[in-house]
Design a protein around this motif. Structure first.
Motif, PDB file in Angstrom:
ATOM      1  N   MET A   1      27.902  45.893  49.528  1.00 36.89           N
ATOM      2  CA  MET A   1      29.079  46.730  49.611  1.00 36.89           C
ATOM      3  C   MET A   1      29.715  46.893  48.227  1.00 36.89           C
ATOM      4  SD  MET A   1      32.372  46.478  52.071  1.00 36.89           S
ATOM      5  CE  MET A   1      31.238  46.595  53.407  1.00 36.89           C
ATOM      6  N   TYR A   2      30.018  45.773  47.574  1.00 36.30           N
ATOM      7  CA  TYR A   2      30.529  45.821  46.221  1.00 36.30           C
ATOM      8  C   TYR A   2      29.962  44.640  45.448  1.00 36.30           C
ATOM      9  CZ  TYR A   2      33.835  42.366  48.022  1.00 36.30           C
ATOM     10  OH  TYR A   2      34.392  41.269  48.600  1.00 36.30           O
ATOM     11  N   GLU A   3      29.877  44.823  44.157  1.00 36.18           N
ATOM     12  CA  GLU A   3      29.381  43.755  43.293  1.00 36.18           C
ATOM     13  C   GLU A   3      30.535  43.236  42.456  1.00 36.18           C
ATOM     14  OE1 GLU A   3      25.893  44.790  41.098  1.00 36.18           O
ATOM     15  OE2 GLU A   3      25.122  46.034  42.726  1.00 36.18           O
ATOM     16  N   GLU A   4      30.380  42.015  41.980  1.00 39.16           N
ATOM     17  CA  GLU A   4      31.434  41.376  41.191  1.00 39.16           C
ATOM     18  C   GLU A   4      31.730  42.163  39.914  1.00 39.16           C
ATOM     19  OE1 GLU A   4      34.234  38.478  41.371  1.00 39.16           O
ATOM     20  OE2 GLU A   4      32.581  38.621  42.790  1.00 39.16           O
ATOM     21  N   LYS A   5      30.719  42.821  39.364  1.00 44.10           N
ATOM     22  CA  LYS A   5      30.930  43.572  38.121  1.00 44.10           C
ATOM     23  C   LYS A   5      31.747  44.847  38.348  1.00 44.10           C
ATOM     24  CE  LYS A   5      26.685  46.200  38.440  1.00 44.10           C
ATOM     25  NZ  LYS A   5      25.479  46.637  37.771  1.00 44.10           N
ATOM     26  N   ASP A   6      31.822  45.315  39.603  1.00 45.22           N
ATOM     27  CA  ASP A   6      32.596  46.516  39.913  1.00 45.22           C
ATOM     28  C   ASP A   6      34.073  46.224  40.115  1.00 45.22           C
ATOM     29  OD1 ASP A   6      30.261  47.949  39.854  1.00 45.22           O
ATOM     30  OD2 ASP A   6      29.955  47.864  42.033  1.00 45.22           O
ATOM     31  N   LEU A   7      34.454  44.942  40.100  1.00 44.95           N
ATOM     32  CA  LEU A   7      35.838  44.563  40.389  1.00 44.95           C
ATOM     33  C   LEU A   7      36.566  44.125  39.127  1.00 44.95           C
ATOM     34  CD1 LEU A   7      35.259  42.352  43.564  1.00 44.95           C
ATOM     35  CD2 LEU A   7      35.704  44.803  43.457  1.00 44.95           C
ATOM     36  N   VAL A   8      37.828  44.497  39.042  1.00 39.93           N
ATOM     37  CA  VAL A   8      38.719  43.998  37.997  1.00 39.93           C
ATOM     38  C   VAL A   8      39.792  43.204  38.728  1.00 39.93           C
ATOM     39  CG1 VAL A   8      40.363  44.596  36.194  1.00 39.93           C
ATOM     40  CG2 VAL A   8      38.289  45.958  36.498  1.00 39.93           C
ATOM     41  N   ILE A   9      39.786  41.889  38.518  1.00 38.14           N
ATOM     42  CA  ILE A   9      40.724  41.013  39.216  1.00 38.14           C
ATOM     43  C   ILE A   9      41.772  40.554  38.210  1.00 38.14           C
ATOM     44  CG2 ILE A   9      40.991  38.883  40.523  1.00 38.14           C
ATOM     45  CD1 ILE A   9      38.064  39.201  41.385  1.00 38.14           C
ATOM     46  N   SER A  10      43.043  40.769  38.567  1.00 36.33           N
ATOM     47  CA  SER A  10      44.126  40.319  37.694  1.00 36.33           C
ATOM     48  C   SER A  10      45.132  39.527  38.520  1.00 36.33           C
ATOM     49  CB  SER A  10      44.798  41.514  37.020  1.00 36.33           C
ATOM     50  OG  SER A  10      45.260  42.428  37.976  1.00 36.33           O
ATOM     51  N   TYR A  11      45.779  38.596  37.867  1.00 35.68           N
ATOM     52  CA  TYR A  11      46.762  37.729  38.512  1.00 35.68           C
ATOM     53  C   TYR A  11      48.122  37.998  37.883  1.00 35.68           C
ATOM     54  CZ  TYR A  11      42.388  35.516  39.755  1.00 35.68           C
ATOM     55  OH  TYR A  11      41.116  35.291  40.215  1.00 35.68           O
ATOM     56  N   PHE A  12      49.166  37.964  38.716  1.00 33.41           N
ATOM     57  CA  PHE A  12      50.505  38.225  38.211  1.00 33.41           C
ATOM     58  C   PHE A  12      51.518  37.460  39.036  1.00 33.41           C
ATOM     59  CE2 PHE A  12      49.511  41.361  41.392  1.00 33.41           C
ATOM     60  CZ  PHE A  12      50.689  41.568  42.090  1.00 33.41           C
TER      61      PHE A  12
END
Length: 108
Positions: free
Chosen positions: A1-12
């Motif tokens: 479905m999705y790959e880790e490289k397609d995601l931008v994860i940010s914390y705030f």
């Protein structure tokens, strides 16, 4: 479905009530799926791990919703009975309007 490289994860730091713990820890998670442009966030929990899992679940749901095909709507003609009911209603309304009209003419 999705790959880790397609995601931008940010914390705030999430906003809202919660006091010092919530104000100084970056536990809220924002995930952006680059190919589709979908952005999901999770700020419910005080745990970054829990929020990350929640955000990934939301992203999965949104991507599945994008892939789902909508059913084609089949246009149908009104039945004879429904046509007759509609015309009967129009006749009733016309009769009411006819009664409301002024029928008395002033004599000259």
């Amino acid at each position: 479905m999705y790959e880790e490289k397609d995601l931008v994860i940010s914390y705030f730091k999430s906003s809202g009530p919660g006091g010092q713990k919530k104000n100084k820890t970056e536990s809220a998670v924002r995930i952006q799926h680059l190919p589709s442009g979908i952005i999901v966030t999770a700020t419910e929990s005080r745990s970054q791990l829990t929020n990350r899992q929640t955000a990934l679940a939301r992203l999965r749901e949104r991507l599945l919703a994008l892939r789902r095909r909508r059913k084609q709507r089949v246009a149908t003609n009104p039945t004879r009975a429904s046509r007759e009911r509609r015309l009967e209603g129009k006749k009733r309304q016309a009769a009411i309007k006819k009664i409301r009209r002024t029928t008395v003419r002033s004599e000259e």
